[in-house]
Design a protein around this motif. Structure first.
Motif, PDB file in Angstrom:
ATOM      1  N   LEU A  91      -4.274  -9.936   3.319  1.00 11.17           N
ATOM      2  CA  LEU A  91      -5.064  -9.536   2.314  1.00 11.17           C
ATOM      3  C   LEU A  91      -6.502  -9.849   2.621  1.00 11.17           C
ATOM      4  CD1 LEU A  91      -3.157 -11.187  -0.913  1.00 11.17           C
ATOM      5  CD2 LEU A  91      -3.096  -8.670  -0.056  1.00 11.17           C
ATOM      6  N   THR A  92      -6.799  -9.582   3.993  1.00  8.29           N
ATOM      7  CA  THR A  92      -8.152  -9.876   4.383  1.00  8.29           C
ATOM      8  C   THR A  92      -9.158  -8.879   4.152  1.00  8.29           C
ATOM      9  OG1 THR A  92      -7.522  -8.659   6.286  1.00  8.29           O
ATOM     10  CG2 THR A  92      -7.216 -10.687   6.402  1.00  8.29           C
ATOM     11  N   GLY A  93      -9.070  -7.908   3.512  1.00  6.11           N
ATOM     12  CA  GLY A  93     -10.170  -6.872   3.002  1.00  6.11           C
ATOM     13  C   GLY A  93      -9.577  -5.669   2.446  1.00  6.11           C
ATOM     14  N   PRO A  94     -10.370  -4.633   2.092  1.00  2.00           N
ATOM     15  CA  PRO A  94      -9.917  -3.310   1.395  1.00  2.00           C
ATOM     16  C   PRO A  94      -9.370  -2.464   2.355  1.00  2.00           C
ATOM     17  CG  PRO A  94     -12.070  -3.492   1.896  1.00  2.00           C
ATOM     18  CD  PRO A  94     -12.049  -4.783   2.250  1.00  2.00           C
ATOM     19  N   ASP A  95      -9.410  -2.668   3.783  1.00  2.00           N
ATOM     20  CA  ASP A  95      -8.867  -1.497   4.786  1.00  2.00           C
ATOM     21  C   ASP A  95      -7.182  -1.499   4.816  1.00  2.00           C
ATOM     22  OD1 ASP A  95     -11.419  -0.590   5.481  1.00  2.00           O
ATOM     23  OD2 ASP A  95     -11.571  -2.260   7.108  1.00  2.00           O
ATOM     24  N   ILE A  96      -6.707  -0.492   4.876  1.00  2.00           N
ATOM     25  CA  ILE A  96      -5.324  -0.328   4.724  1.00  2.00           C
ATOM     26  C   ILE A  96      -5.027   0.238   6.364  1.00  2.00           C
ATOM     27  CG2 ILE A  96      -3.176   0.816   4.060  1.00  2.00           C
ATOM     28  CD1 ILE A  96      -4.628  -1.059   2.221  1.00  2.00           C
ATOM     29  N   HIS A  97      -4.121  -0.499   6.855  1.00  2.00           N
ATOM     30  CA  HIS A  97      -3.618  -0.370   8.463  1.00  2.00           C
ATOM     31  C   HIS A  97      -2.321   0.235   8.694  1.00  2.00           C
ATOM     32  CE1 HIS A  97      -6.622  -3.715   8.012  1.00  2.00           C
ATOM     33  NE2 HIS A  97      -7.131  -3.240   9.075  1.00  2.00           N
ATOM     34  N   TYR A  98      -1.661   0.254   7.673  1.00  4.95           N
ATOM     35  CA  TYR A  98      -0.345   0.791   7.835  1.00  4.95           C
ATOM     36  C   TYR A  98       0.374   1.015   6.458  1.00  4.95           C
ATOM     37  CZ  TYR A  98       1.323  -3.994   7.791  1.00  4.95           C
ATOM     38  OH  TYR A  98       1.405  -5.224   7.579  1.00  4.95           O
ATOM     39  N   TYR A  99       1.428   1.672   6.134  1.00  5.80           N
ATOM     40  CA  TYR A  99       1.929   1.843   5.031  1.00  5.80           C
ATOM     41  C   TYR A  99       2.771   0.748   4.503  1.00  5.80           C
ATOM     42  CZ  TYR A  99       4.984   4.293   1.111  1.00  5.80           C
ATOM     43  OH  TYR A  99       5.234   4.329   0.002  1.00  5.80           O
ATOM     44  N   GLY A 100       2.864   0.268   3.364  1.00  2.00           N
ATOM     45  CA  GLY A 100       3.240  -0.900   2.887  1.00  2.00           C
ATOM     46  C   GLY A 100       2.669  -2.294   3.107  1.00  2.00           C
ATOM     47  N   GLU A 101       1.471  -2.142   3.794  1.00  2.00           N
ATOM     48  CA  GLU A 101       0.857  -3.569   3.813  1.00  2.00           C
ATOM     49  C   GLU A 101       0.584  -4.228   2.646  1.00  2.00           C
ATOM     50  OE1 GLU A 101      -3.624  -4.883   6.201  1.00  2.00           O
ATOM     51  OE2 GLU A 101      -3.081  -2.662   5.677  1.00  2.00           O
ATOM     52  N   PRO A 102       0.696  -5.322   2.586  1.00  2.00           N
ATOM     53  CA  PRO A 102       0.477  -6.056   1.073  1.00  2.00           C
ATOM     54  C   PRO A 102      -0.978  -5.714   0.673  1.00  2.00           C
ATOM     55  CG  PRO A 102       1.661  -7.575   2.718  1.00  2.00           C
ATOM     56  CD  PRO A 102       1.148  -6.319   3.481  1.00  2.00           C
ATOM     57  N   VAL A 103      -1.170  -5.470  -0.689  1.00  2.00           N
ATOM     58  CA  VAL A 103      -2.479  -5.299  -1.337  1.00  2.00           C
ATOM     59  C   VAL A 103      -2.529  -6.337  -2.363  1.00  2.00           C
ATOM     60  CG1 VAL A 103      -2.696  -3.034  -0.684  1.00  2.00           C
ATOM     61  CG2 VAL A 103      -1.533  -3.413  -2.726  1.00  2.00           C
ATOM     62  N   ALA A 104      -1.501  -7.014  -2.791  1.00  6.58           N
ATOM     63  CA  ALA A 104      -1.600  -7.899  -4.107  1.00  6.58           C
ATOM     64  C   ALA A 104      -0.338  -8.847  -3.602  1.00  6.58           C
ATOM     65  CB  ALA A 104      -1.620  -7.134  -5.168  1.00  6.58           C
ATOM     66  N   LEU A 105      -0.199  -9.872  -4.555  1.00  3.06           N
ATOM     67  CA  LEU A 105       0.990 -10.612  -4.657  1.00  3.06           C
ATOM     68  C   LEU A 105       0.833 -10.989  -6.149  1.00  3.06           C
ATOM     69  CD1 LEU A 105       3.383 -12.328  -3.422  1.00  3.06           C
ATOM     70  CD2 LEU A 105       1.940 -14.288  -3.857  1.00  3.06           C
ATOM     71  N   ALA A 116       0.978  -1.101   0.094  1.00  2.29           N
ATOM     72  CA  ALA A 116      -0.131   0.126  -0.076  1.00  2.29           C
ATOM     73  C   ALA A 116       0.831   1.375  -0.021  1.00  2.29           C
ATOM     74  CB  ALA A 116      -1.034  -0.056   1.264  1.00  2.29           C
ATOM     75  N   THR A 117       0.405   2.182  -0.916  1.00  2.10           N
ATOM     76  CA  THR A 117       0.986   3.448  -0.788  1.00  2.10           C
ATOM     77  C   THR A 117       0.528   4.715   0.194  1.00  2.10           C
ATOM     78  OG1 THR A 117      -0.119   3.914  -2.896  1.00  2.10           O
ATOM     79  CG2 THR A 117       2.097   2.989  -3.190  1.00  2.10           C
ATOM     80  N   ILE A 118      -0.345   4.341   0.961  1.00  2.69           N
ATOM     81  CA  ILE A 118      -0.840   5.094   2.040  1.00  2.69           C
ATOM     82  C   ILE A 118      -0.890   4.396   3.271  1.00  2.69           C
ATOM     83  CG2 ILE A 118      -2.610   6.369   0.348  1.00  2.69           C
ATOM     84  CD1 ILE A 118      -4.685   4.550   1.813  1.00  2.69           C
ATOM     85  N   GLY A 119      -0.968   5.130   4.374  1.00  2.00           N
ATOM     86  CA  GLY A 119      -0.820   4.730   5.777  1.00  2.00           C
ATOM     87  C   GLY A 119      -2.020   4.296   6.436  1.00  2.00           C
ATOM     88  N   LYS A 120      -3.217   4.824   5.916  1.00  2.00           N
ATOM     89  CA  LYS A 120      -4.419   4.593   6.629  1.00  2.00           C
ATOM     90  C   LYS A 120      -5.599   4.843   5.489  1.00  2.00           C
ATOM     91  CE  LYS A 120      -7.046   3.917  10.161  1.00  2.00           C
ATOM     92  NZ  LYS A 120      -7.125   2.389  10.853  1.00  2.00           N
ATOM     93  N   GLY A 121      -6.484   4.008   5.449  1.00  3.93           N
ATOM     94  CA  GLY A 121      -7.771   4.018   4.550  1.00  3.93           C
ATOM     95  C   GLY A 121      -8.203   3.104   3.877  1.00  3.93           C
ATOM     96  N   ARG A 122      -8.917   3.100   2.743  1.00  2.00           N
ATOM     97  CA  ARG A 122      -9.443   2.126   2.073  1.00  2.00           C
ATOM     98  C   ARG A 122      -9.247   1.901   0.579  1.00  2.00           C
ATOM     99  NH1 ARG A 122     -13.692  -0.936   4.357  1.00  2.00           N
ATOM    100  NH2 ARG A 122     -14.868  -1.618   2.504  1.00  2.00           N
ATOM    101  N   ILE A 123      -9.061   0.751   0.252  1.00  2.00           N
ATOM    102  CA  ILE A 123      -8.932   0.536  -1.376  1.00  2.00           C
ATOM    103  C   ILE A 123     -10.504   0.757  -1.811  1.00  2.00           C
ATOM    104  CG2 ILE A 123      -8.360  -1.241  -3.080  1.00  2.00           C
ATOM    105  CD1 ILE A 123      -6.834  -2.624  -1.153  1.00  2.00           C
ATOM    106  N   THR A 124     -10.351   1.546  -2.873  1.00  2.00           N
ATOM    107  CA  THR A 124     -11.880   1.870  -3.497  1.00  2.00           C
ATOM    108  C   THR A 124     -11.686   1.102  -5.169  1.00  2.00           C
ATOM    109  OG1 THR A 124     -10.783   3.844  -4.474  1.00  2.00           O
ATOM    110  CG2 THR A 124     -12.045   4.164  -2.290  1.00  2.00           C
ATOM    111  N   ARG A 125     -10.801   0.750  -5.460  1.00  2.00           N
ATOM    112  CA  ARG A 125     -10.509   0.139  -6.679  1.00  2.00           C
ATOM    113  C   ARG A 125      -9.178  -0.589  -6.862  1.00  2.00           C
ATOM    114  NH1 ARG A 125      -9.356   0.670 -12.223  1.00  2.00           N
ATOM    115  NH2 ARG A 125      -7.918   2.382 -11.837  1.00  2.00           N
TER     116      ARG A 125
END
Length: 741
Positions: A90-104, A39-48
């Protein structure tokens, strides 16, 4: 064999490149390669999240996101230790910290996977993250701190004791985020074999890795096989598994092919966890004679909101010095950053950095020798638990260290000694670290050719496990070293607590010793009742095991002959150690290791550049299995202390929660040019309350307090006290005395 400075038995394998690490296994044939998208943000949610371009890229076999990840087991907080719990990703769209895995992204080659990772398009709705430790004052009280220790302690009446003290120190210290950063990054290869999964992984505890993978993937533990024969360093960062292992496992099961995933160095900074930043208030009250009447250590540190970690930073203060009035506490403030985790000497390293600095401040206020101050506050029993020490030689470490270092030449007045351009200073500190014991099992098997095989899932993280187990097994069975073979790091071997917490060596060696004693009894029973043996009817009390034979009263027989004749399939025995909570010695005694560190520094009078000139550590750790590997571990710990005092500091971008210096160009650690002359002395000892071998863990006591000795030397050289670690040029320079002072 125990106590000899034996060369590492695995040294030739490592020197010739034949030691196989997690990412280097090829038994399964040509693997696929995975690359983590963060992830390139530190807090938030994936919208797409759009993976179409990545999926069409050359060589790509799979792109996994939270939309396609198989169902995972949840974290079970009822499991006592974090490292055995499920670790879903990869449990859901929520981002909890910067760099958290969003894809492999998985492809035929690493280059294809990494290139395609750039094609994964992710859009976010950013939230307001909490990233700045200094900005938020709301804190909470954890139920316990690390290792299950109590959050707070109180003895006597601290407020009254401190108020009545003739001399007081009341200072606030801060320590930064720090990382383990072993040479081998976190890496894994997952190989599907029918319904089973073989995991080659860089981990410190194979049993924890197996349970964690199994519970995350909802598999039966017996279907998961962990292999970690060689681990390229850990320092706490590999006590548990991380996202690369879970992602590799999912991808391998999905594609039915072996998959390798390794973190880049920058990803290690964001995904593995770190030592929490802390704000520590230390209060010391003493009489004019230097005897402490009151001591308090209050710590506030960061934690992740979802995975709590409370480093036991004030815990060692509870056992170190005598004082009738005492207070310790731990508080947490939640930030949207990666979770805190065990980093070498968790709690003790940052805690002693501050407390031993405060003791130096007290010595300066009293105009007293810092060594003498510590000796005057030597307790006779554990001051908070009110139990005797099992074997305490801290004063011996202090006196021997002062003698060897030439402490009598220490500048009595800060900033009073110069060598040309350099201001010269001496500093010292004490060290203490609790000794831990965990449940460990080891199997020792004697073959018909007279060789012994020692098997346990214990790991060697570069500390010398292969070597010391060889030594203990050789001594236990009276065999030459070359006739003992060690098999480590396999989850189908007897279970241990692995390597970590300075418990690995003593747990596994004690279990080996007990297995060898049981095996000796079996062999002696065999020959006593065997009319074909020259030892028939022997008195076991007189038996001697030596050079591959057992003998008594002038008669002897080779172990291989005994085994071949009576146990054609070989003979084996298991040895075990208990969890410390089940061993009465650990409640009846305060069992610790001790040390004293001395440092000399030079500080450039114009630029405030700090140079370590020499350093000495003297330690009391009970019996030593191998002086050569022990010395290596202690010197390594002392160098960590130098880094903590002068260099190591991870900086958070308050806008995104990213670590801005997430590589070795920006995150500084000591290099050869920084470390000139470091010496270690280990006092002879034997702690019979720790275990039957009289040994205690030493991997972490070397870092305890050593940073404070350097910081105290900087003060002695300059008269400038820096309480915001690390001590860097910009913090020191404004207070330097003029050259003509």
């Amino acid at each position: 064999m125990i106590g000899q400075a034996v060369n590492r038995v695995d040294g030739p394998l490592k020197a010739t490149g034949r030691a196989t690490y997690a990412y280097e296994h090829w038994e399964a044939g040509q693997p696929l390669y995975g690359f983590i998208v963060g992830a390139t943000i530190g807090k938030g949610r994936i919208t797409r999240i759009d993976t179409e371009d990545a999926e069409r890229a050359p060589g790509v076999q799979l792109v996994m996101t939270y939309l396609t990840t198989p169902e995972q087991g949840p974290r079970d907080e009822s499991i006592p230790f974090e490292y055995w719990r499920a670790q879903p990703v990869l449990t859901g769209p929520d981002i909890h910290y910067y760099g958290e895995p969003v894809a492999l992204v998985v492809a035929e080659t690493l280059e294809e996977a990494r290139s395609a990772a750039d094609l994964v398009e992710v859009e976010y709705r950013a939230g307001r993250g909490r990233f700045d430790f200094g900005e938020f004052e709301d804190v909470y009280i954890p139920k316990t701190v690390n290792a299950g220790l109590p959050t707070d302690t109180a003895v006597g009446d601290f407020d009254a004791g401190f108020a009545g003290a003739e001399v007081k120190v009341d200072q606030q210290y801060t320590t930064p985020y720090e990382f383990s950063l072993p040479i081998e990054p976190n890496a894994c290869m997952a190989e599907p074999r029918g319904e089973d999964l073989v995991i080659y992984v860089s981990c410190q505890i194979t049993d924890a890795a197996r349970d964690s993978v199994a519970s995350t993937l909802r598999m039966a533990p017996e279907r998961v096989h962990i292999l970690a024969p060689f681990v390229g360093g850990g320092f706490g960062s590999k006590l548990g598994i991380h996202s690369e292992t879970i992602l590799a496992a999912f991808a391998a099961r999905t594609l039915r092919r072996p998959v390798k995933v390794a973190m880049t160095r920058q990803q290690v900074f964001q995904l593995v966890g770190m030592r929490p930043t802390s704000s520590q208030r230390v209060r010391l009250g003493a009489g004019r004679d230097g005897r402490l009447s009151a001591i308090a250590h209050d710590v506030t540190m960061h934690t992740n909101p979802d995975i709590e970690y409370a480093e036991q930073t004030a815990a060692t203060t509870r056992s170190l010095y005598a004082a009738p009035h005492r207070l310790t506490s731990h508080r947490l403030t939640a930030l949207d950053l990666p979770r805190g985790t065990d980093v070498r000497a968790p709690g003790e390293a940052p805690g002693m950095l501050t407390v031993e600095s405060a003791m130096d401040e007290l010595a300066d206020a009293l105009r007293m020798d810092p060594v003498e101050l510590r000796i005057r506050n030597e307790p006779t029993v554990d001051p908070e638990r009110d139990v005797p020490y099992s074997d305490r030689h801290l004063v011996d470490c202090l006196r021997e260290g002062a003698r060897r270092f030439g402490w009598e030449n220490r500048p009595a007045t800060p900033a009073s000694v110069r060598d040309g351009q350099w201001l010269i200073g001496y500093g010292m500190s004490a060290a203490i670290r609790g000794h831990f014991q965990g449940p460990t099992a080891v199997r020792v098997r004697l073959e018909t050719d007279g060789t012994a095989v020692i098997q346990t899932d214990m790991t060697d993280i570069g500390t010398g496990t292969y070597t010391i187990l060889t030594q203990v097994g050789a001594e236990g069975l009276g065999l030459p070293l070359e006739r003992v073979r060690i098999e480590l790091g396999r989850s189908d071997h007897p279970t241990s607590w692995g390597s970590g917490g300075s418990w690995g060596a003593t747990n596994s060696c004690t279990a080996v010793h007990r297995a060898c004693m049981t095996l000796r009894e079996k062999l002696l029973d065999t020959v006593r009742d065997d009319a074909r043996s020259p030892l028939h009817g022997l008195d076991p009390a007189n038996a001697v095991f030596s050079d591959g034979n057992v003998g008594t009263d002038g008669a002897s027989e080779a172990l291989g002959e005994i085994v071949a004749r009576n146990h054609p399939e070989g003979v084996e025995a298991e040895g075990r150690t208990l969890f410390m909570g089940d061993d009465p010695n650990y409640s009846a005694y305060s069992i610790n290791t001790y040390g004293a560190t001395f440092a000399e520094v030079g500080v450039d009078a114009d630029t405030a550049e700090i140079r370590l000139r020499r350093m000495l550590g003297v330690y009391s750790v009970g019996r030593v299995f191998n002086p050569k590997t022990a010395r290596s571990q202690l010197i390594g710990g002392m160098i960590w202390g130098v880094g903590a005092a002068l260099e190591e500091e991870a900086v958070v971008d308050p806008r995104s929660g990213a670590f801005v210096n997430r590589d070795f160009a920006g995150y500084l650690v000591p290099v050869h040019a920084d470390i000139p002359d470091v010496d270690v002395v280990v006092l002879e000892g034997y702690d019979d309350k720790a275990n039957v071998l009289g040994a205690k863990g030493l991997g972490e006591v070397g870092i305890c307090g050593s940073g404070a000795s350097v910081a105290n030397a900087v003060f002695n050289a300059t008269g400038v006290r820096v309480r915001d670690f690390p001590v860097t040029i910009e913090k020191l320079l404004p207070g330097l005395p003029p050259m003509d002072a």
